[in-house]
Design a protein around this motif. Structure first.
Motif, mmCIF file in Angstrom:
data_model
loop_
_atom_site.group_PDB
_atom_site.id
_atom_site.type_symbol
_atom_site.label_atom_id
_atom_site.label_comp_id
_atom_site.label_asym_id
_atom_site.label_seq_id
_atom_site.Cartn_x
_atom_site.Cartn_y
_atom_site.Cartn_z
ATOM 1 N N VAL A 439 -34.777 -45.663 -0.152
ATOM 2 C CA VAL A 439 -34.585 -46.179 -1.166
ATOM 3 C C VAL A 439 -35.371 -45.857 -2.482
ATOM 4 O O VAL A 439 -34.939 -45.047 -3.612
ATOM 5 N N ALA A 440 -36.839 -45.069 -2.303
ATOM 6 C CA ALA A 440 -37.072 -44.697 -3.531
ATOM 7 C C ALA A 440 -36.608 -43.280 -3.813
ATOM 8 O O ALA A 440 -36.932 -42.776 -5.086
ATOM 9 N N THR A 441 -36.113 -42.430 -2.946
ATOM 10 C CA THR A 441 -35.362 -41.044 -2.677
ATOM 11 C C THR A 441 -34.114 -41.307 -3.904
ATOM 12 O O THR A 441 -33.811 -40.471 -4.592
ATOM 13 N N ALA A 442 -33.117 -42.432 -3.549
ATOM 14 C CA ALA A 442 -32.111 -42.670 -3.979
ATOM 15 C C ALA A 442 -32.998 -42.834 -5.332
ATOM 16 O O ALA A 442 -31.649 -42.365 -6.766
ATOM 17 N N VAL A 443 -33.773 -43.430 -5.532
ATOM 18 C CA VAL A 443 -33.936 -43.922 -7.412
ATOM 19 C C VAL A 443 -34.185 -42.978 -8.005
ATOM 20 O O VAL A 443 -34.220 -42.987 -9.333
ATOM 21 N N ASN A 444 -35.213 -41.936 -7.305
ATOM 22 C CA ASN A 444 -35.514 -40.908 -7.873
ATOM 23 C C ASN A 444 -34.020 -39.794 -8.246
ATOM 24 O O ASN A 444 -33.940 -39.111 -9.237
ATOM 25 N N ASP A 445 -32.911 -40.043 -7.541
ATOM 26 C CA ASP A 445 -32.010 -39.334 -7.740
ATOM 27 C C ASP A 445 -31.381 -39.732 -8.516
ATOM 28 O O ASP A 445 -30.229 -39.106 -9.696
ATOM 29 N N VAL A 446 -30.981 -41.003 -9.013
ATOM 30 C CA VAL A 446 -29.789 -41.411 -10.036
ATOM 31 C C VAL A 446 -30.851 -41.176 -11.399
ATOM 32 O O VAL A 446 -30.251 -40.958 -12.183
ATOM 33 N N THR A 447 -32.181 -41.069 -11.660
ATOM 34 C CA THR A 447 -32.811 -41.331 -12.841
ATOM 35 C C THR A 447 -33.219 -40.210 -13.035
ATOM 36 O O THR A 447 -33.006 -39.205 -14.315
ATOM 37 N N GLN A 448 -32.082 -39.155 -12.314
ATOM 38 C CA GLN A 448 -32.381 -37.194 -12.700
ATOM 39 C C GLN A 448 -30.468 -36.935 -12.225
ATOM 40 O O GLN A 448 -30.221 -35.783 -13.241
ATOM 41 N N GLY A 449 -29.933 -38.057 -11.778
ATOM 42 C CA GLY A 449 -28.104 -37.633 -12.847
ATOM 43 C C GLY A 449 -27.595 -37.899 -12.137
ATOM 44 O O GLY A 449 -26.013 -37.945 -12.313
ATOM 45 N N THR A 450 -28.298 -37.920 -10.440
ATOM 46 C CA THR A 450 -27.195 -38.137 -9.281
ATOM 47 C C THR A 450 -26.413 -39.114 -9.276
ATOM 48 O O THR A 450 -27.103 -40.839 -9.792
ATOM 49 N N PRO A 451 -24.822 -39.250 -9.444
ATOM 50 C CA PRO A 451 -23.901 -40.766 -9.931
ATOM 51 C C PRO A 451 -24.713 -41.737 -8.507
ATOM 52 O O PRO A 451 -25.410 -41.554 -7.241
ATOM 53 N N ALA A 452 -24.567 -42.864 -8.587
ATOM 54 C CA ALA A 452 -25.151 -44.179 -8.154
ATOM 55 C C ALA A 452 -25.072 -44.560 -6.884
ATOM 56 O O ALA A 452 -25.280 -44.847 -5.555
ATOM 57 N N GLU A 453 -23.055 -44.276 -7.471
ATOM 58 C CA GLU A 453 -22.380 -43.956 -5.482
ATOM 59 C C GLU A 453 -22.995 -42.868 -4.543
ATOM 60 O O GLU A 453 -23.224 -43.603 -3.114
ATOM 61 N N ASP A 454 -23.123 -41.846 -4.808
ATOM 62 C CA ASP A 454 -23.481 -40.156 -3.890
ATOM 63 C C ASP A 454 -24.801 -41.179 -3.851
ATOM 64 O O ASP A 454 -25.353 -41.062 -2.136
ATOM 65 N N ALA A 455 -25.924 -41.768 -4.474
ATOM 66 C CA ALA A 455 -27.585 -42.413 -4.433
ATOM 67 C C ALA A 455 -26.938 -42.863 -3.096
ATOM 68 O O ALA A 455 -28.540 -42.546 -2.464
ATOM 69 N N ALA A 456 -26.365 -43.804 -3.548
ATOM 70 C CA ALA A 456 -26.192 -45.203 -2.961
ATOM 71 C C ALA A 456 -26.145 -45.117 -1.257
ATOM 72 O O ALA A 456 -26.173 -45.243 0.093
ATOM 73 N N THR A 457 -24.848 -43.868 -1.104
ATOM 74 C CA THR A 457 -24.588 -43.469 0.110
ATOM 75 C C THR A 457 -25.139 -42.715 1.357
ATOM 76 O O THR A 457 -25.798 -42.884 2.374
ATOM 77 N N GLU A 458 -26.177 -41.895 0.498
ATOM 78 C CA GLU A 458 -27.126 -40.723 1.322
ATOM 79 C C GLU A 458 -28.310 -42.212 1.431
ATOM 80 O O GLU A 458 -29.138 -42.109 2.920
ATOM 81 N N ALA A 459 -29.246 -42.993 0.670
ATOM 82 C CA ALA A 459 -29.868 -43.784 1.183
ATOM 83 C C ALA A 459 -29.295 -44.458 2.535
ATOM 84 O O ALA A 459 -30.094 -45.345 3.393
ATOM 85 N N ALA A 460 -28.497 -45.559 2.463
ATOM 86 C CA ALA A 460 -27.063 -45.740 3.039
ATOM 87 C C ALA A 460 -27.395 -44.775 4.533
ATOM 88 O O ALA A 460 -28.383 -45.979 5.924
ATOM 89 N N GLU A 461 -27.471 -43.319 4.799
ATOM 90 C CA GLU A 461 -26.535 -42.958 5.454
ATOM 91 C C GLU A 461 -28.308 -42.940 5.782
ATOM 92 O O GLU A 461 -28.359 -42.629 7.699
#
Length: 471
Positions: A439-461
């Protein structure tokens, strides 16, 4: 080797050494009746606490010394930093050298210990029976149990807070930031080159980042798992929460990865209108701790300027949520597998009775009692908490700086604490996630421009892989 594979091996190693730990025990054989912790017993046990600040360790040592004087049980006190706990637990279990008692452990850590069969649940249950389950906040008992099995004795809680500058909000005619909409509106209105609209944790692999986001996400109905135990991090509610947080950080915050120290420092410097931190911030914001003094321009004349010009929001609500939600942590005591059980029980009973108020007094702003009182006086401890002074280098009651609504929110907060996974019976997963921090990785990703849907998908996997490794 993948991150998940490393985590699986670590968990397997802990399980493999449980028998060794059970054979060796954590302390010398000792007597005692397992009662109220005051009968002469003798013996020696080892105690870990997750309080590694020198002043708090010294205060804990004083309480432990009083216990030794009353019981005859010698206690070796070992402070453990939170970020070193998992590593030390693994190595100590492998060496068959676990402590007898661990104090100050979080809910995920309780589940990690339980999942690896490192808890003497019979001893824990005996302590709870002696103290009386009905003397605790009901939610605290539920969050520290697995069905009818008690895993730890809940001791105190802290709450996650959204702190905001009331002087800036009032000058701009803004509503209190109790919802996603109000937070974004305030961040946009107050953001400038001198003052960030909002600061919050973004560092990957950091529990503080996960805690911050869980607080935000709960209010939008985002859950880690559903009632069937299926991972929900890629749900519409979680994607929306990630998008909201990413928007705040990208457009209305400061550059660079933010952690527990930098978030505080930015607000203390007067360079942010809002930030998210735990209730431990309250005494520091009042200028009562020299190691963490506010440094804003106005703070030179009045170190408590920020406290006097700040308010808190305990529960946020997003468009996907049905009601505001409050993240918080309950810290607990437990007896480890293979411990010298009777003196270990005596120590915990003492820390939740004669030693309880001195323990809470170490940091009342972050140690709200979840044992509210005794059978004879049901509100003894909660009443005493309201009158306690806070601070380290200087002491004063919170009421000197904050209004009664803040104190009421803190005092009643433990009954409203919500957490991912625990209500759905997935506490083991919650503990396992602490090693990987997807989850912390996904948060860091979206704050650097990764689309939220992509970050959420990766975190869920990633969460699904971890779930498979612990199932």
């Amino acid at each position: 080797m993948t991150r998940t594979r490393r985590r699986t091996l670590a968990a397997a190693g802990l399980v493999a050494v449980t028998a060794l730990a059970a054979c060796s025990g954590g302390g010398d054989d000792g007597g005692g009746d397992g009662g109220d912790g005051t009968d002469e017993a003798g013996g020696s046990i080892t105690l870990w606490i997750q309080e590694d600040l020198p002043d708090r360790v010294a205060a804990t040592q004083a309480i432990v010394d009083e216990f030794t004087a009353a019981s005859g049980v010698e206690v070796e006190l070992i402070p453990v930093a939170e970020d070193q706990f998992d590593q030390l637990l693994t190595s100590s279990a492998a060496a068959g050298d676990l402590p007898d008692v661990i104090g100050g452990i979080s809910l995920p850590q309780v589940r990690t210990l339980s999942a690896n069969e490192l808890v003497d649940t019979d001893a824990v249950g005996a302590v709870l029976e002696e103290l009386g389950a009905d003397t605790f906040a009901e939610s605290a008992i539920e969050l520290t149990s697995d069905g009818d099995t008690q895993l730890a004795i809940p001791s105190e809680s802290w709450l996650q807070l959204l702190v905001y500058r009331t002087d800036l909000f009032e000058a701009a005619g803004l509503d209190a930031p109790t919802s996603y909409e109000a937070v974004l509106a305030a961040a946009e209105a107050l953001h400038s080159p001198e003052v960030a609209g909002f600061v919050g944790a973004t560092a990957p692999g950091d529990a503080f980042t996960e805690q911050t986001f869980e607080h935000v996400a709960l209010g939008n109905g985002c859950q880690l798992v559903d009632e069937e135990g299926e991972i929900q991090l890629d749900s519409a509610e979680c994607v929306e929460a990630l998008d909201f947080y990413g928007n705040l950080i990208q457009n209305y915050s400061v550059p660079g990865a933010q952690d527990v120290d930098t978030v505080r420092a930015t607000y203390f410097a007067g360079q942010a209108a809002m930030f998210i931190w735990s209730s431990f911030i309250l005494d520091e914001m009042a200028g009562l701790r020299d190691e963490a003094l506010p440094s804003c321009a106005e703070c030179a004349a009045d170190p408590a300027f920020l406290a006097k010009n700040s308010a808190v929001v305990t529960a946020l609500e997003g468009p996907g949520g049905s009601e505001p939600a409050q993240f918080g942590e309950i810290t607990s005591w437990t007896v480890t597998a293979g411990a010298d059980s009777e003196p270990a029980q005596q120590l915990i009973q003492y820390m939740l009775s004669d030693g309880y108020l001195p323990w809470i007094e170490i940091a009342p702003e972050g140690k709200v009692p979840v044992r509210l009182g005794t059978s004879d006086n049901p509100t003894e401890y909660s009443d005493a908490w309201g009158d306690m002074e806070v601070g380290v280098d200087r002491k004063a009651p919170l009421s000197e700086f904050y209004g009664p609504e803040v104190l009421e929110e803190l005092g009643t907060g433990p009954e409203r604490i919500a957490r991912w996974a625990l209500p759905q019976g997935q506490g083991d997963l919650l503990g396992a996630l602490q090693g990987e921090q997807p989850v912390a990785t996904a948060v860091n990703d979206v704050t650097q421009g990764t689309p939220a849907e992509d970050a959420a998908t990766e975190a869920a996997e990633a969460a699904r892989e971890i779930q498979e490794s612990v199932s």
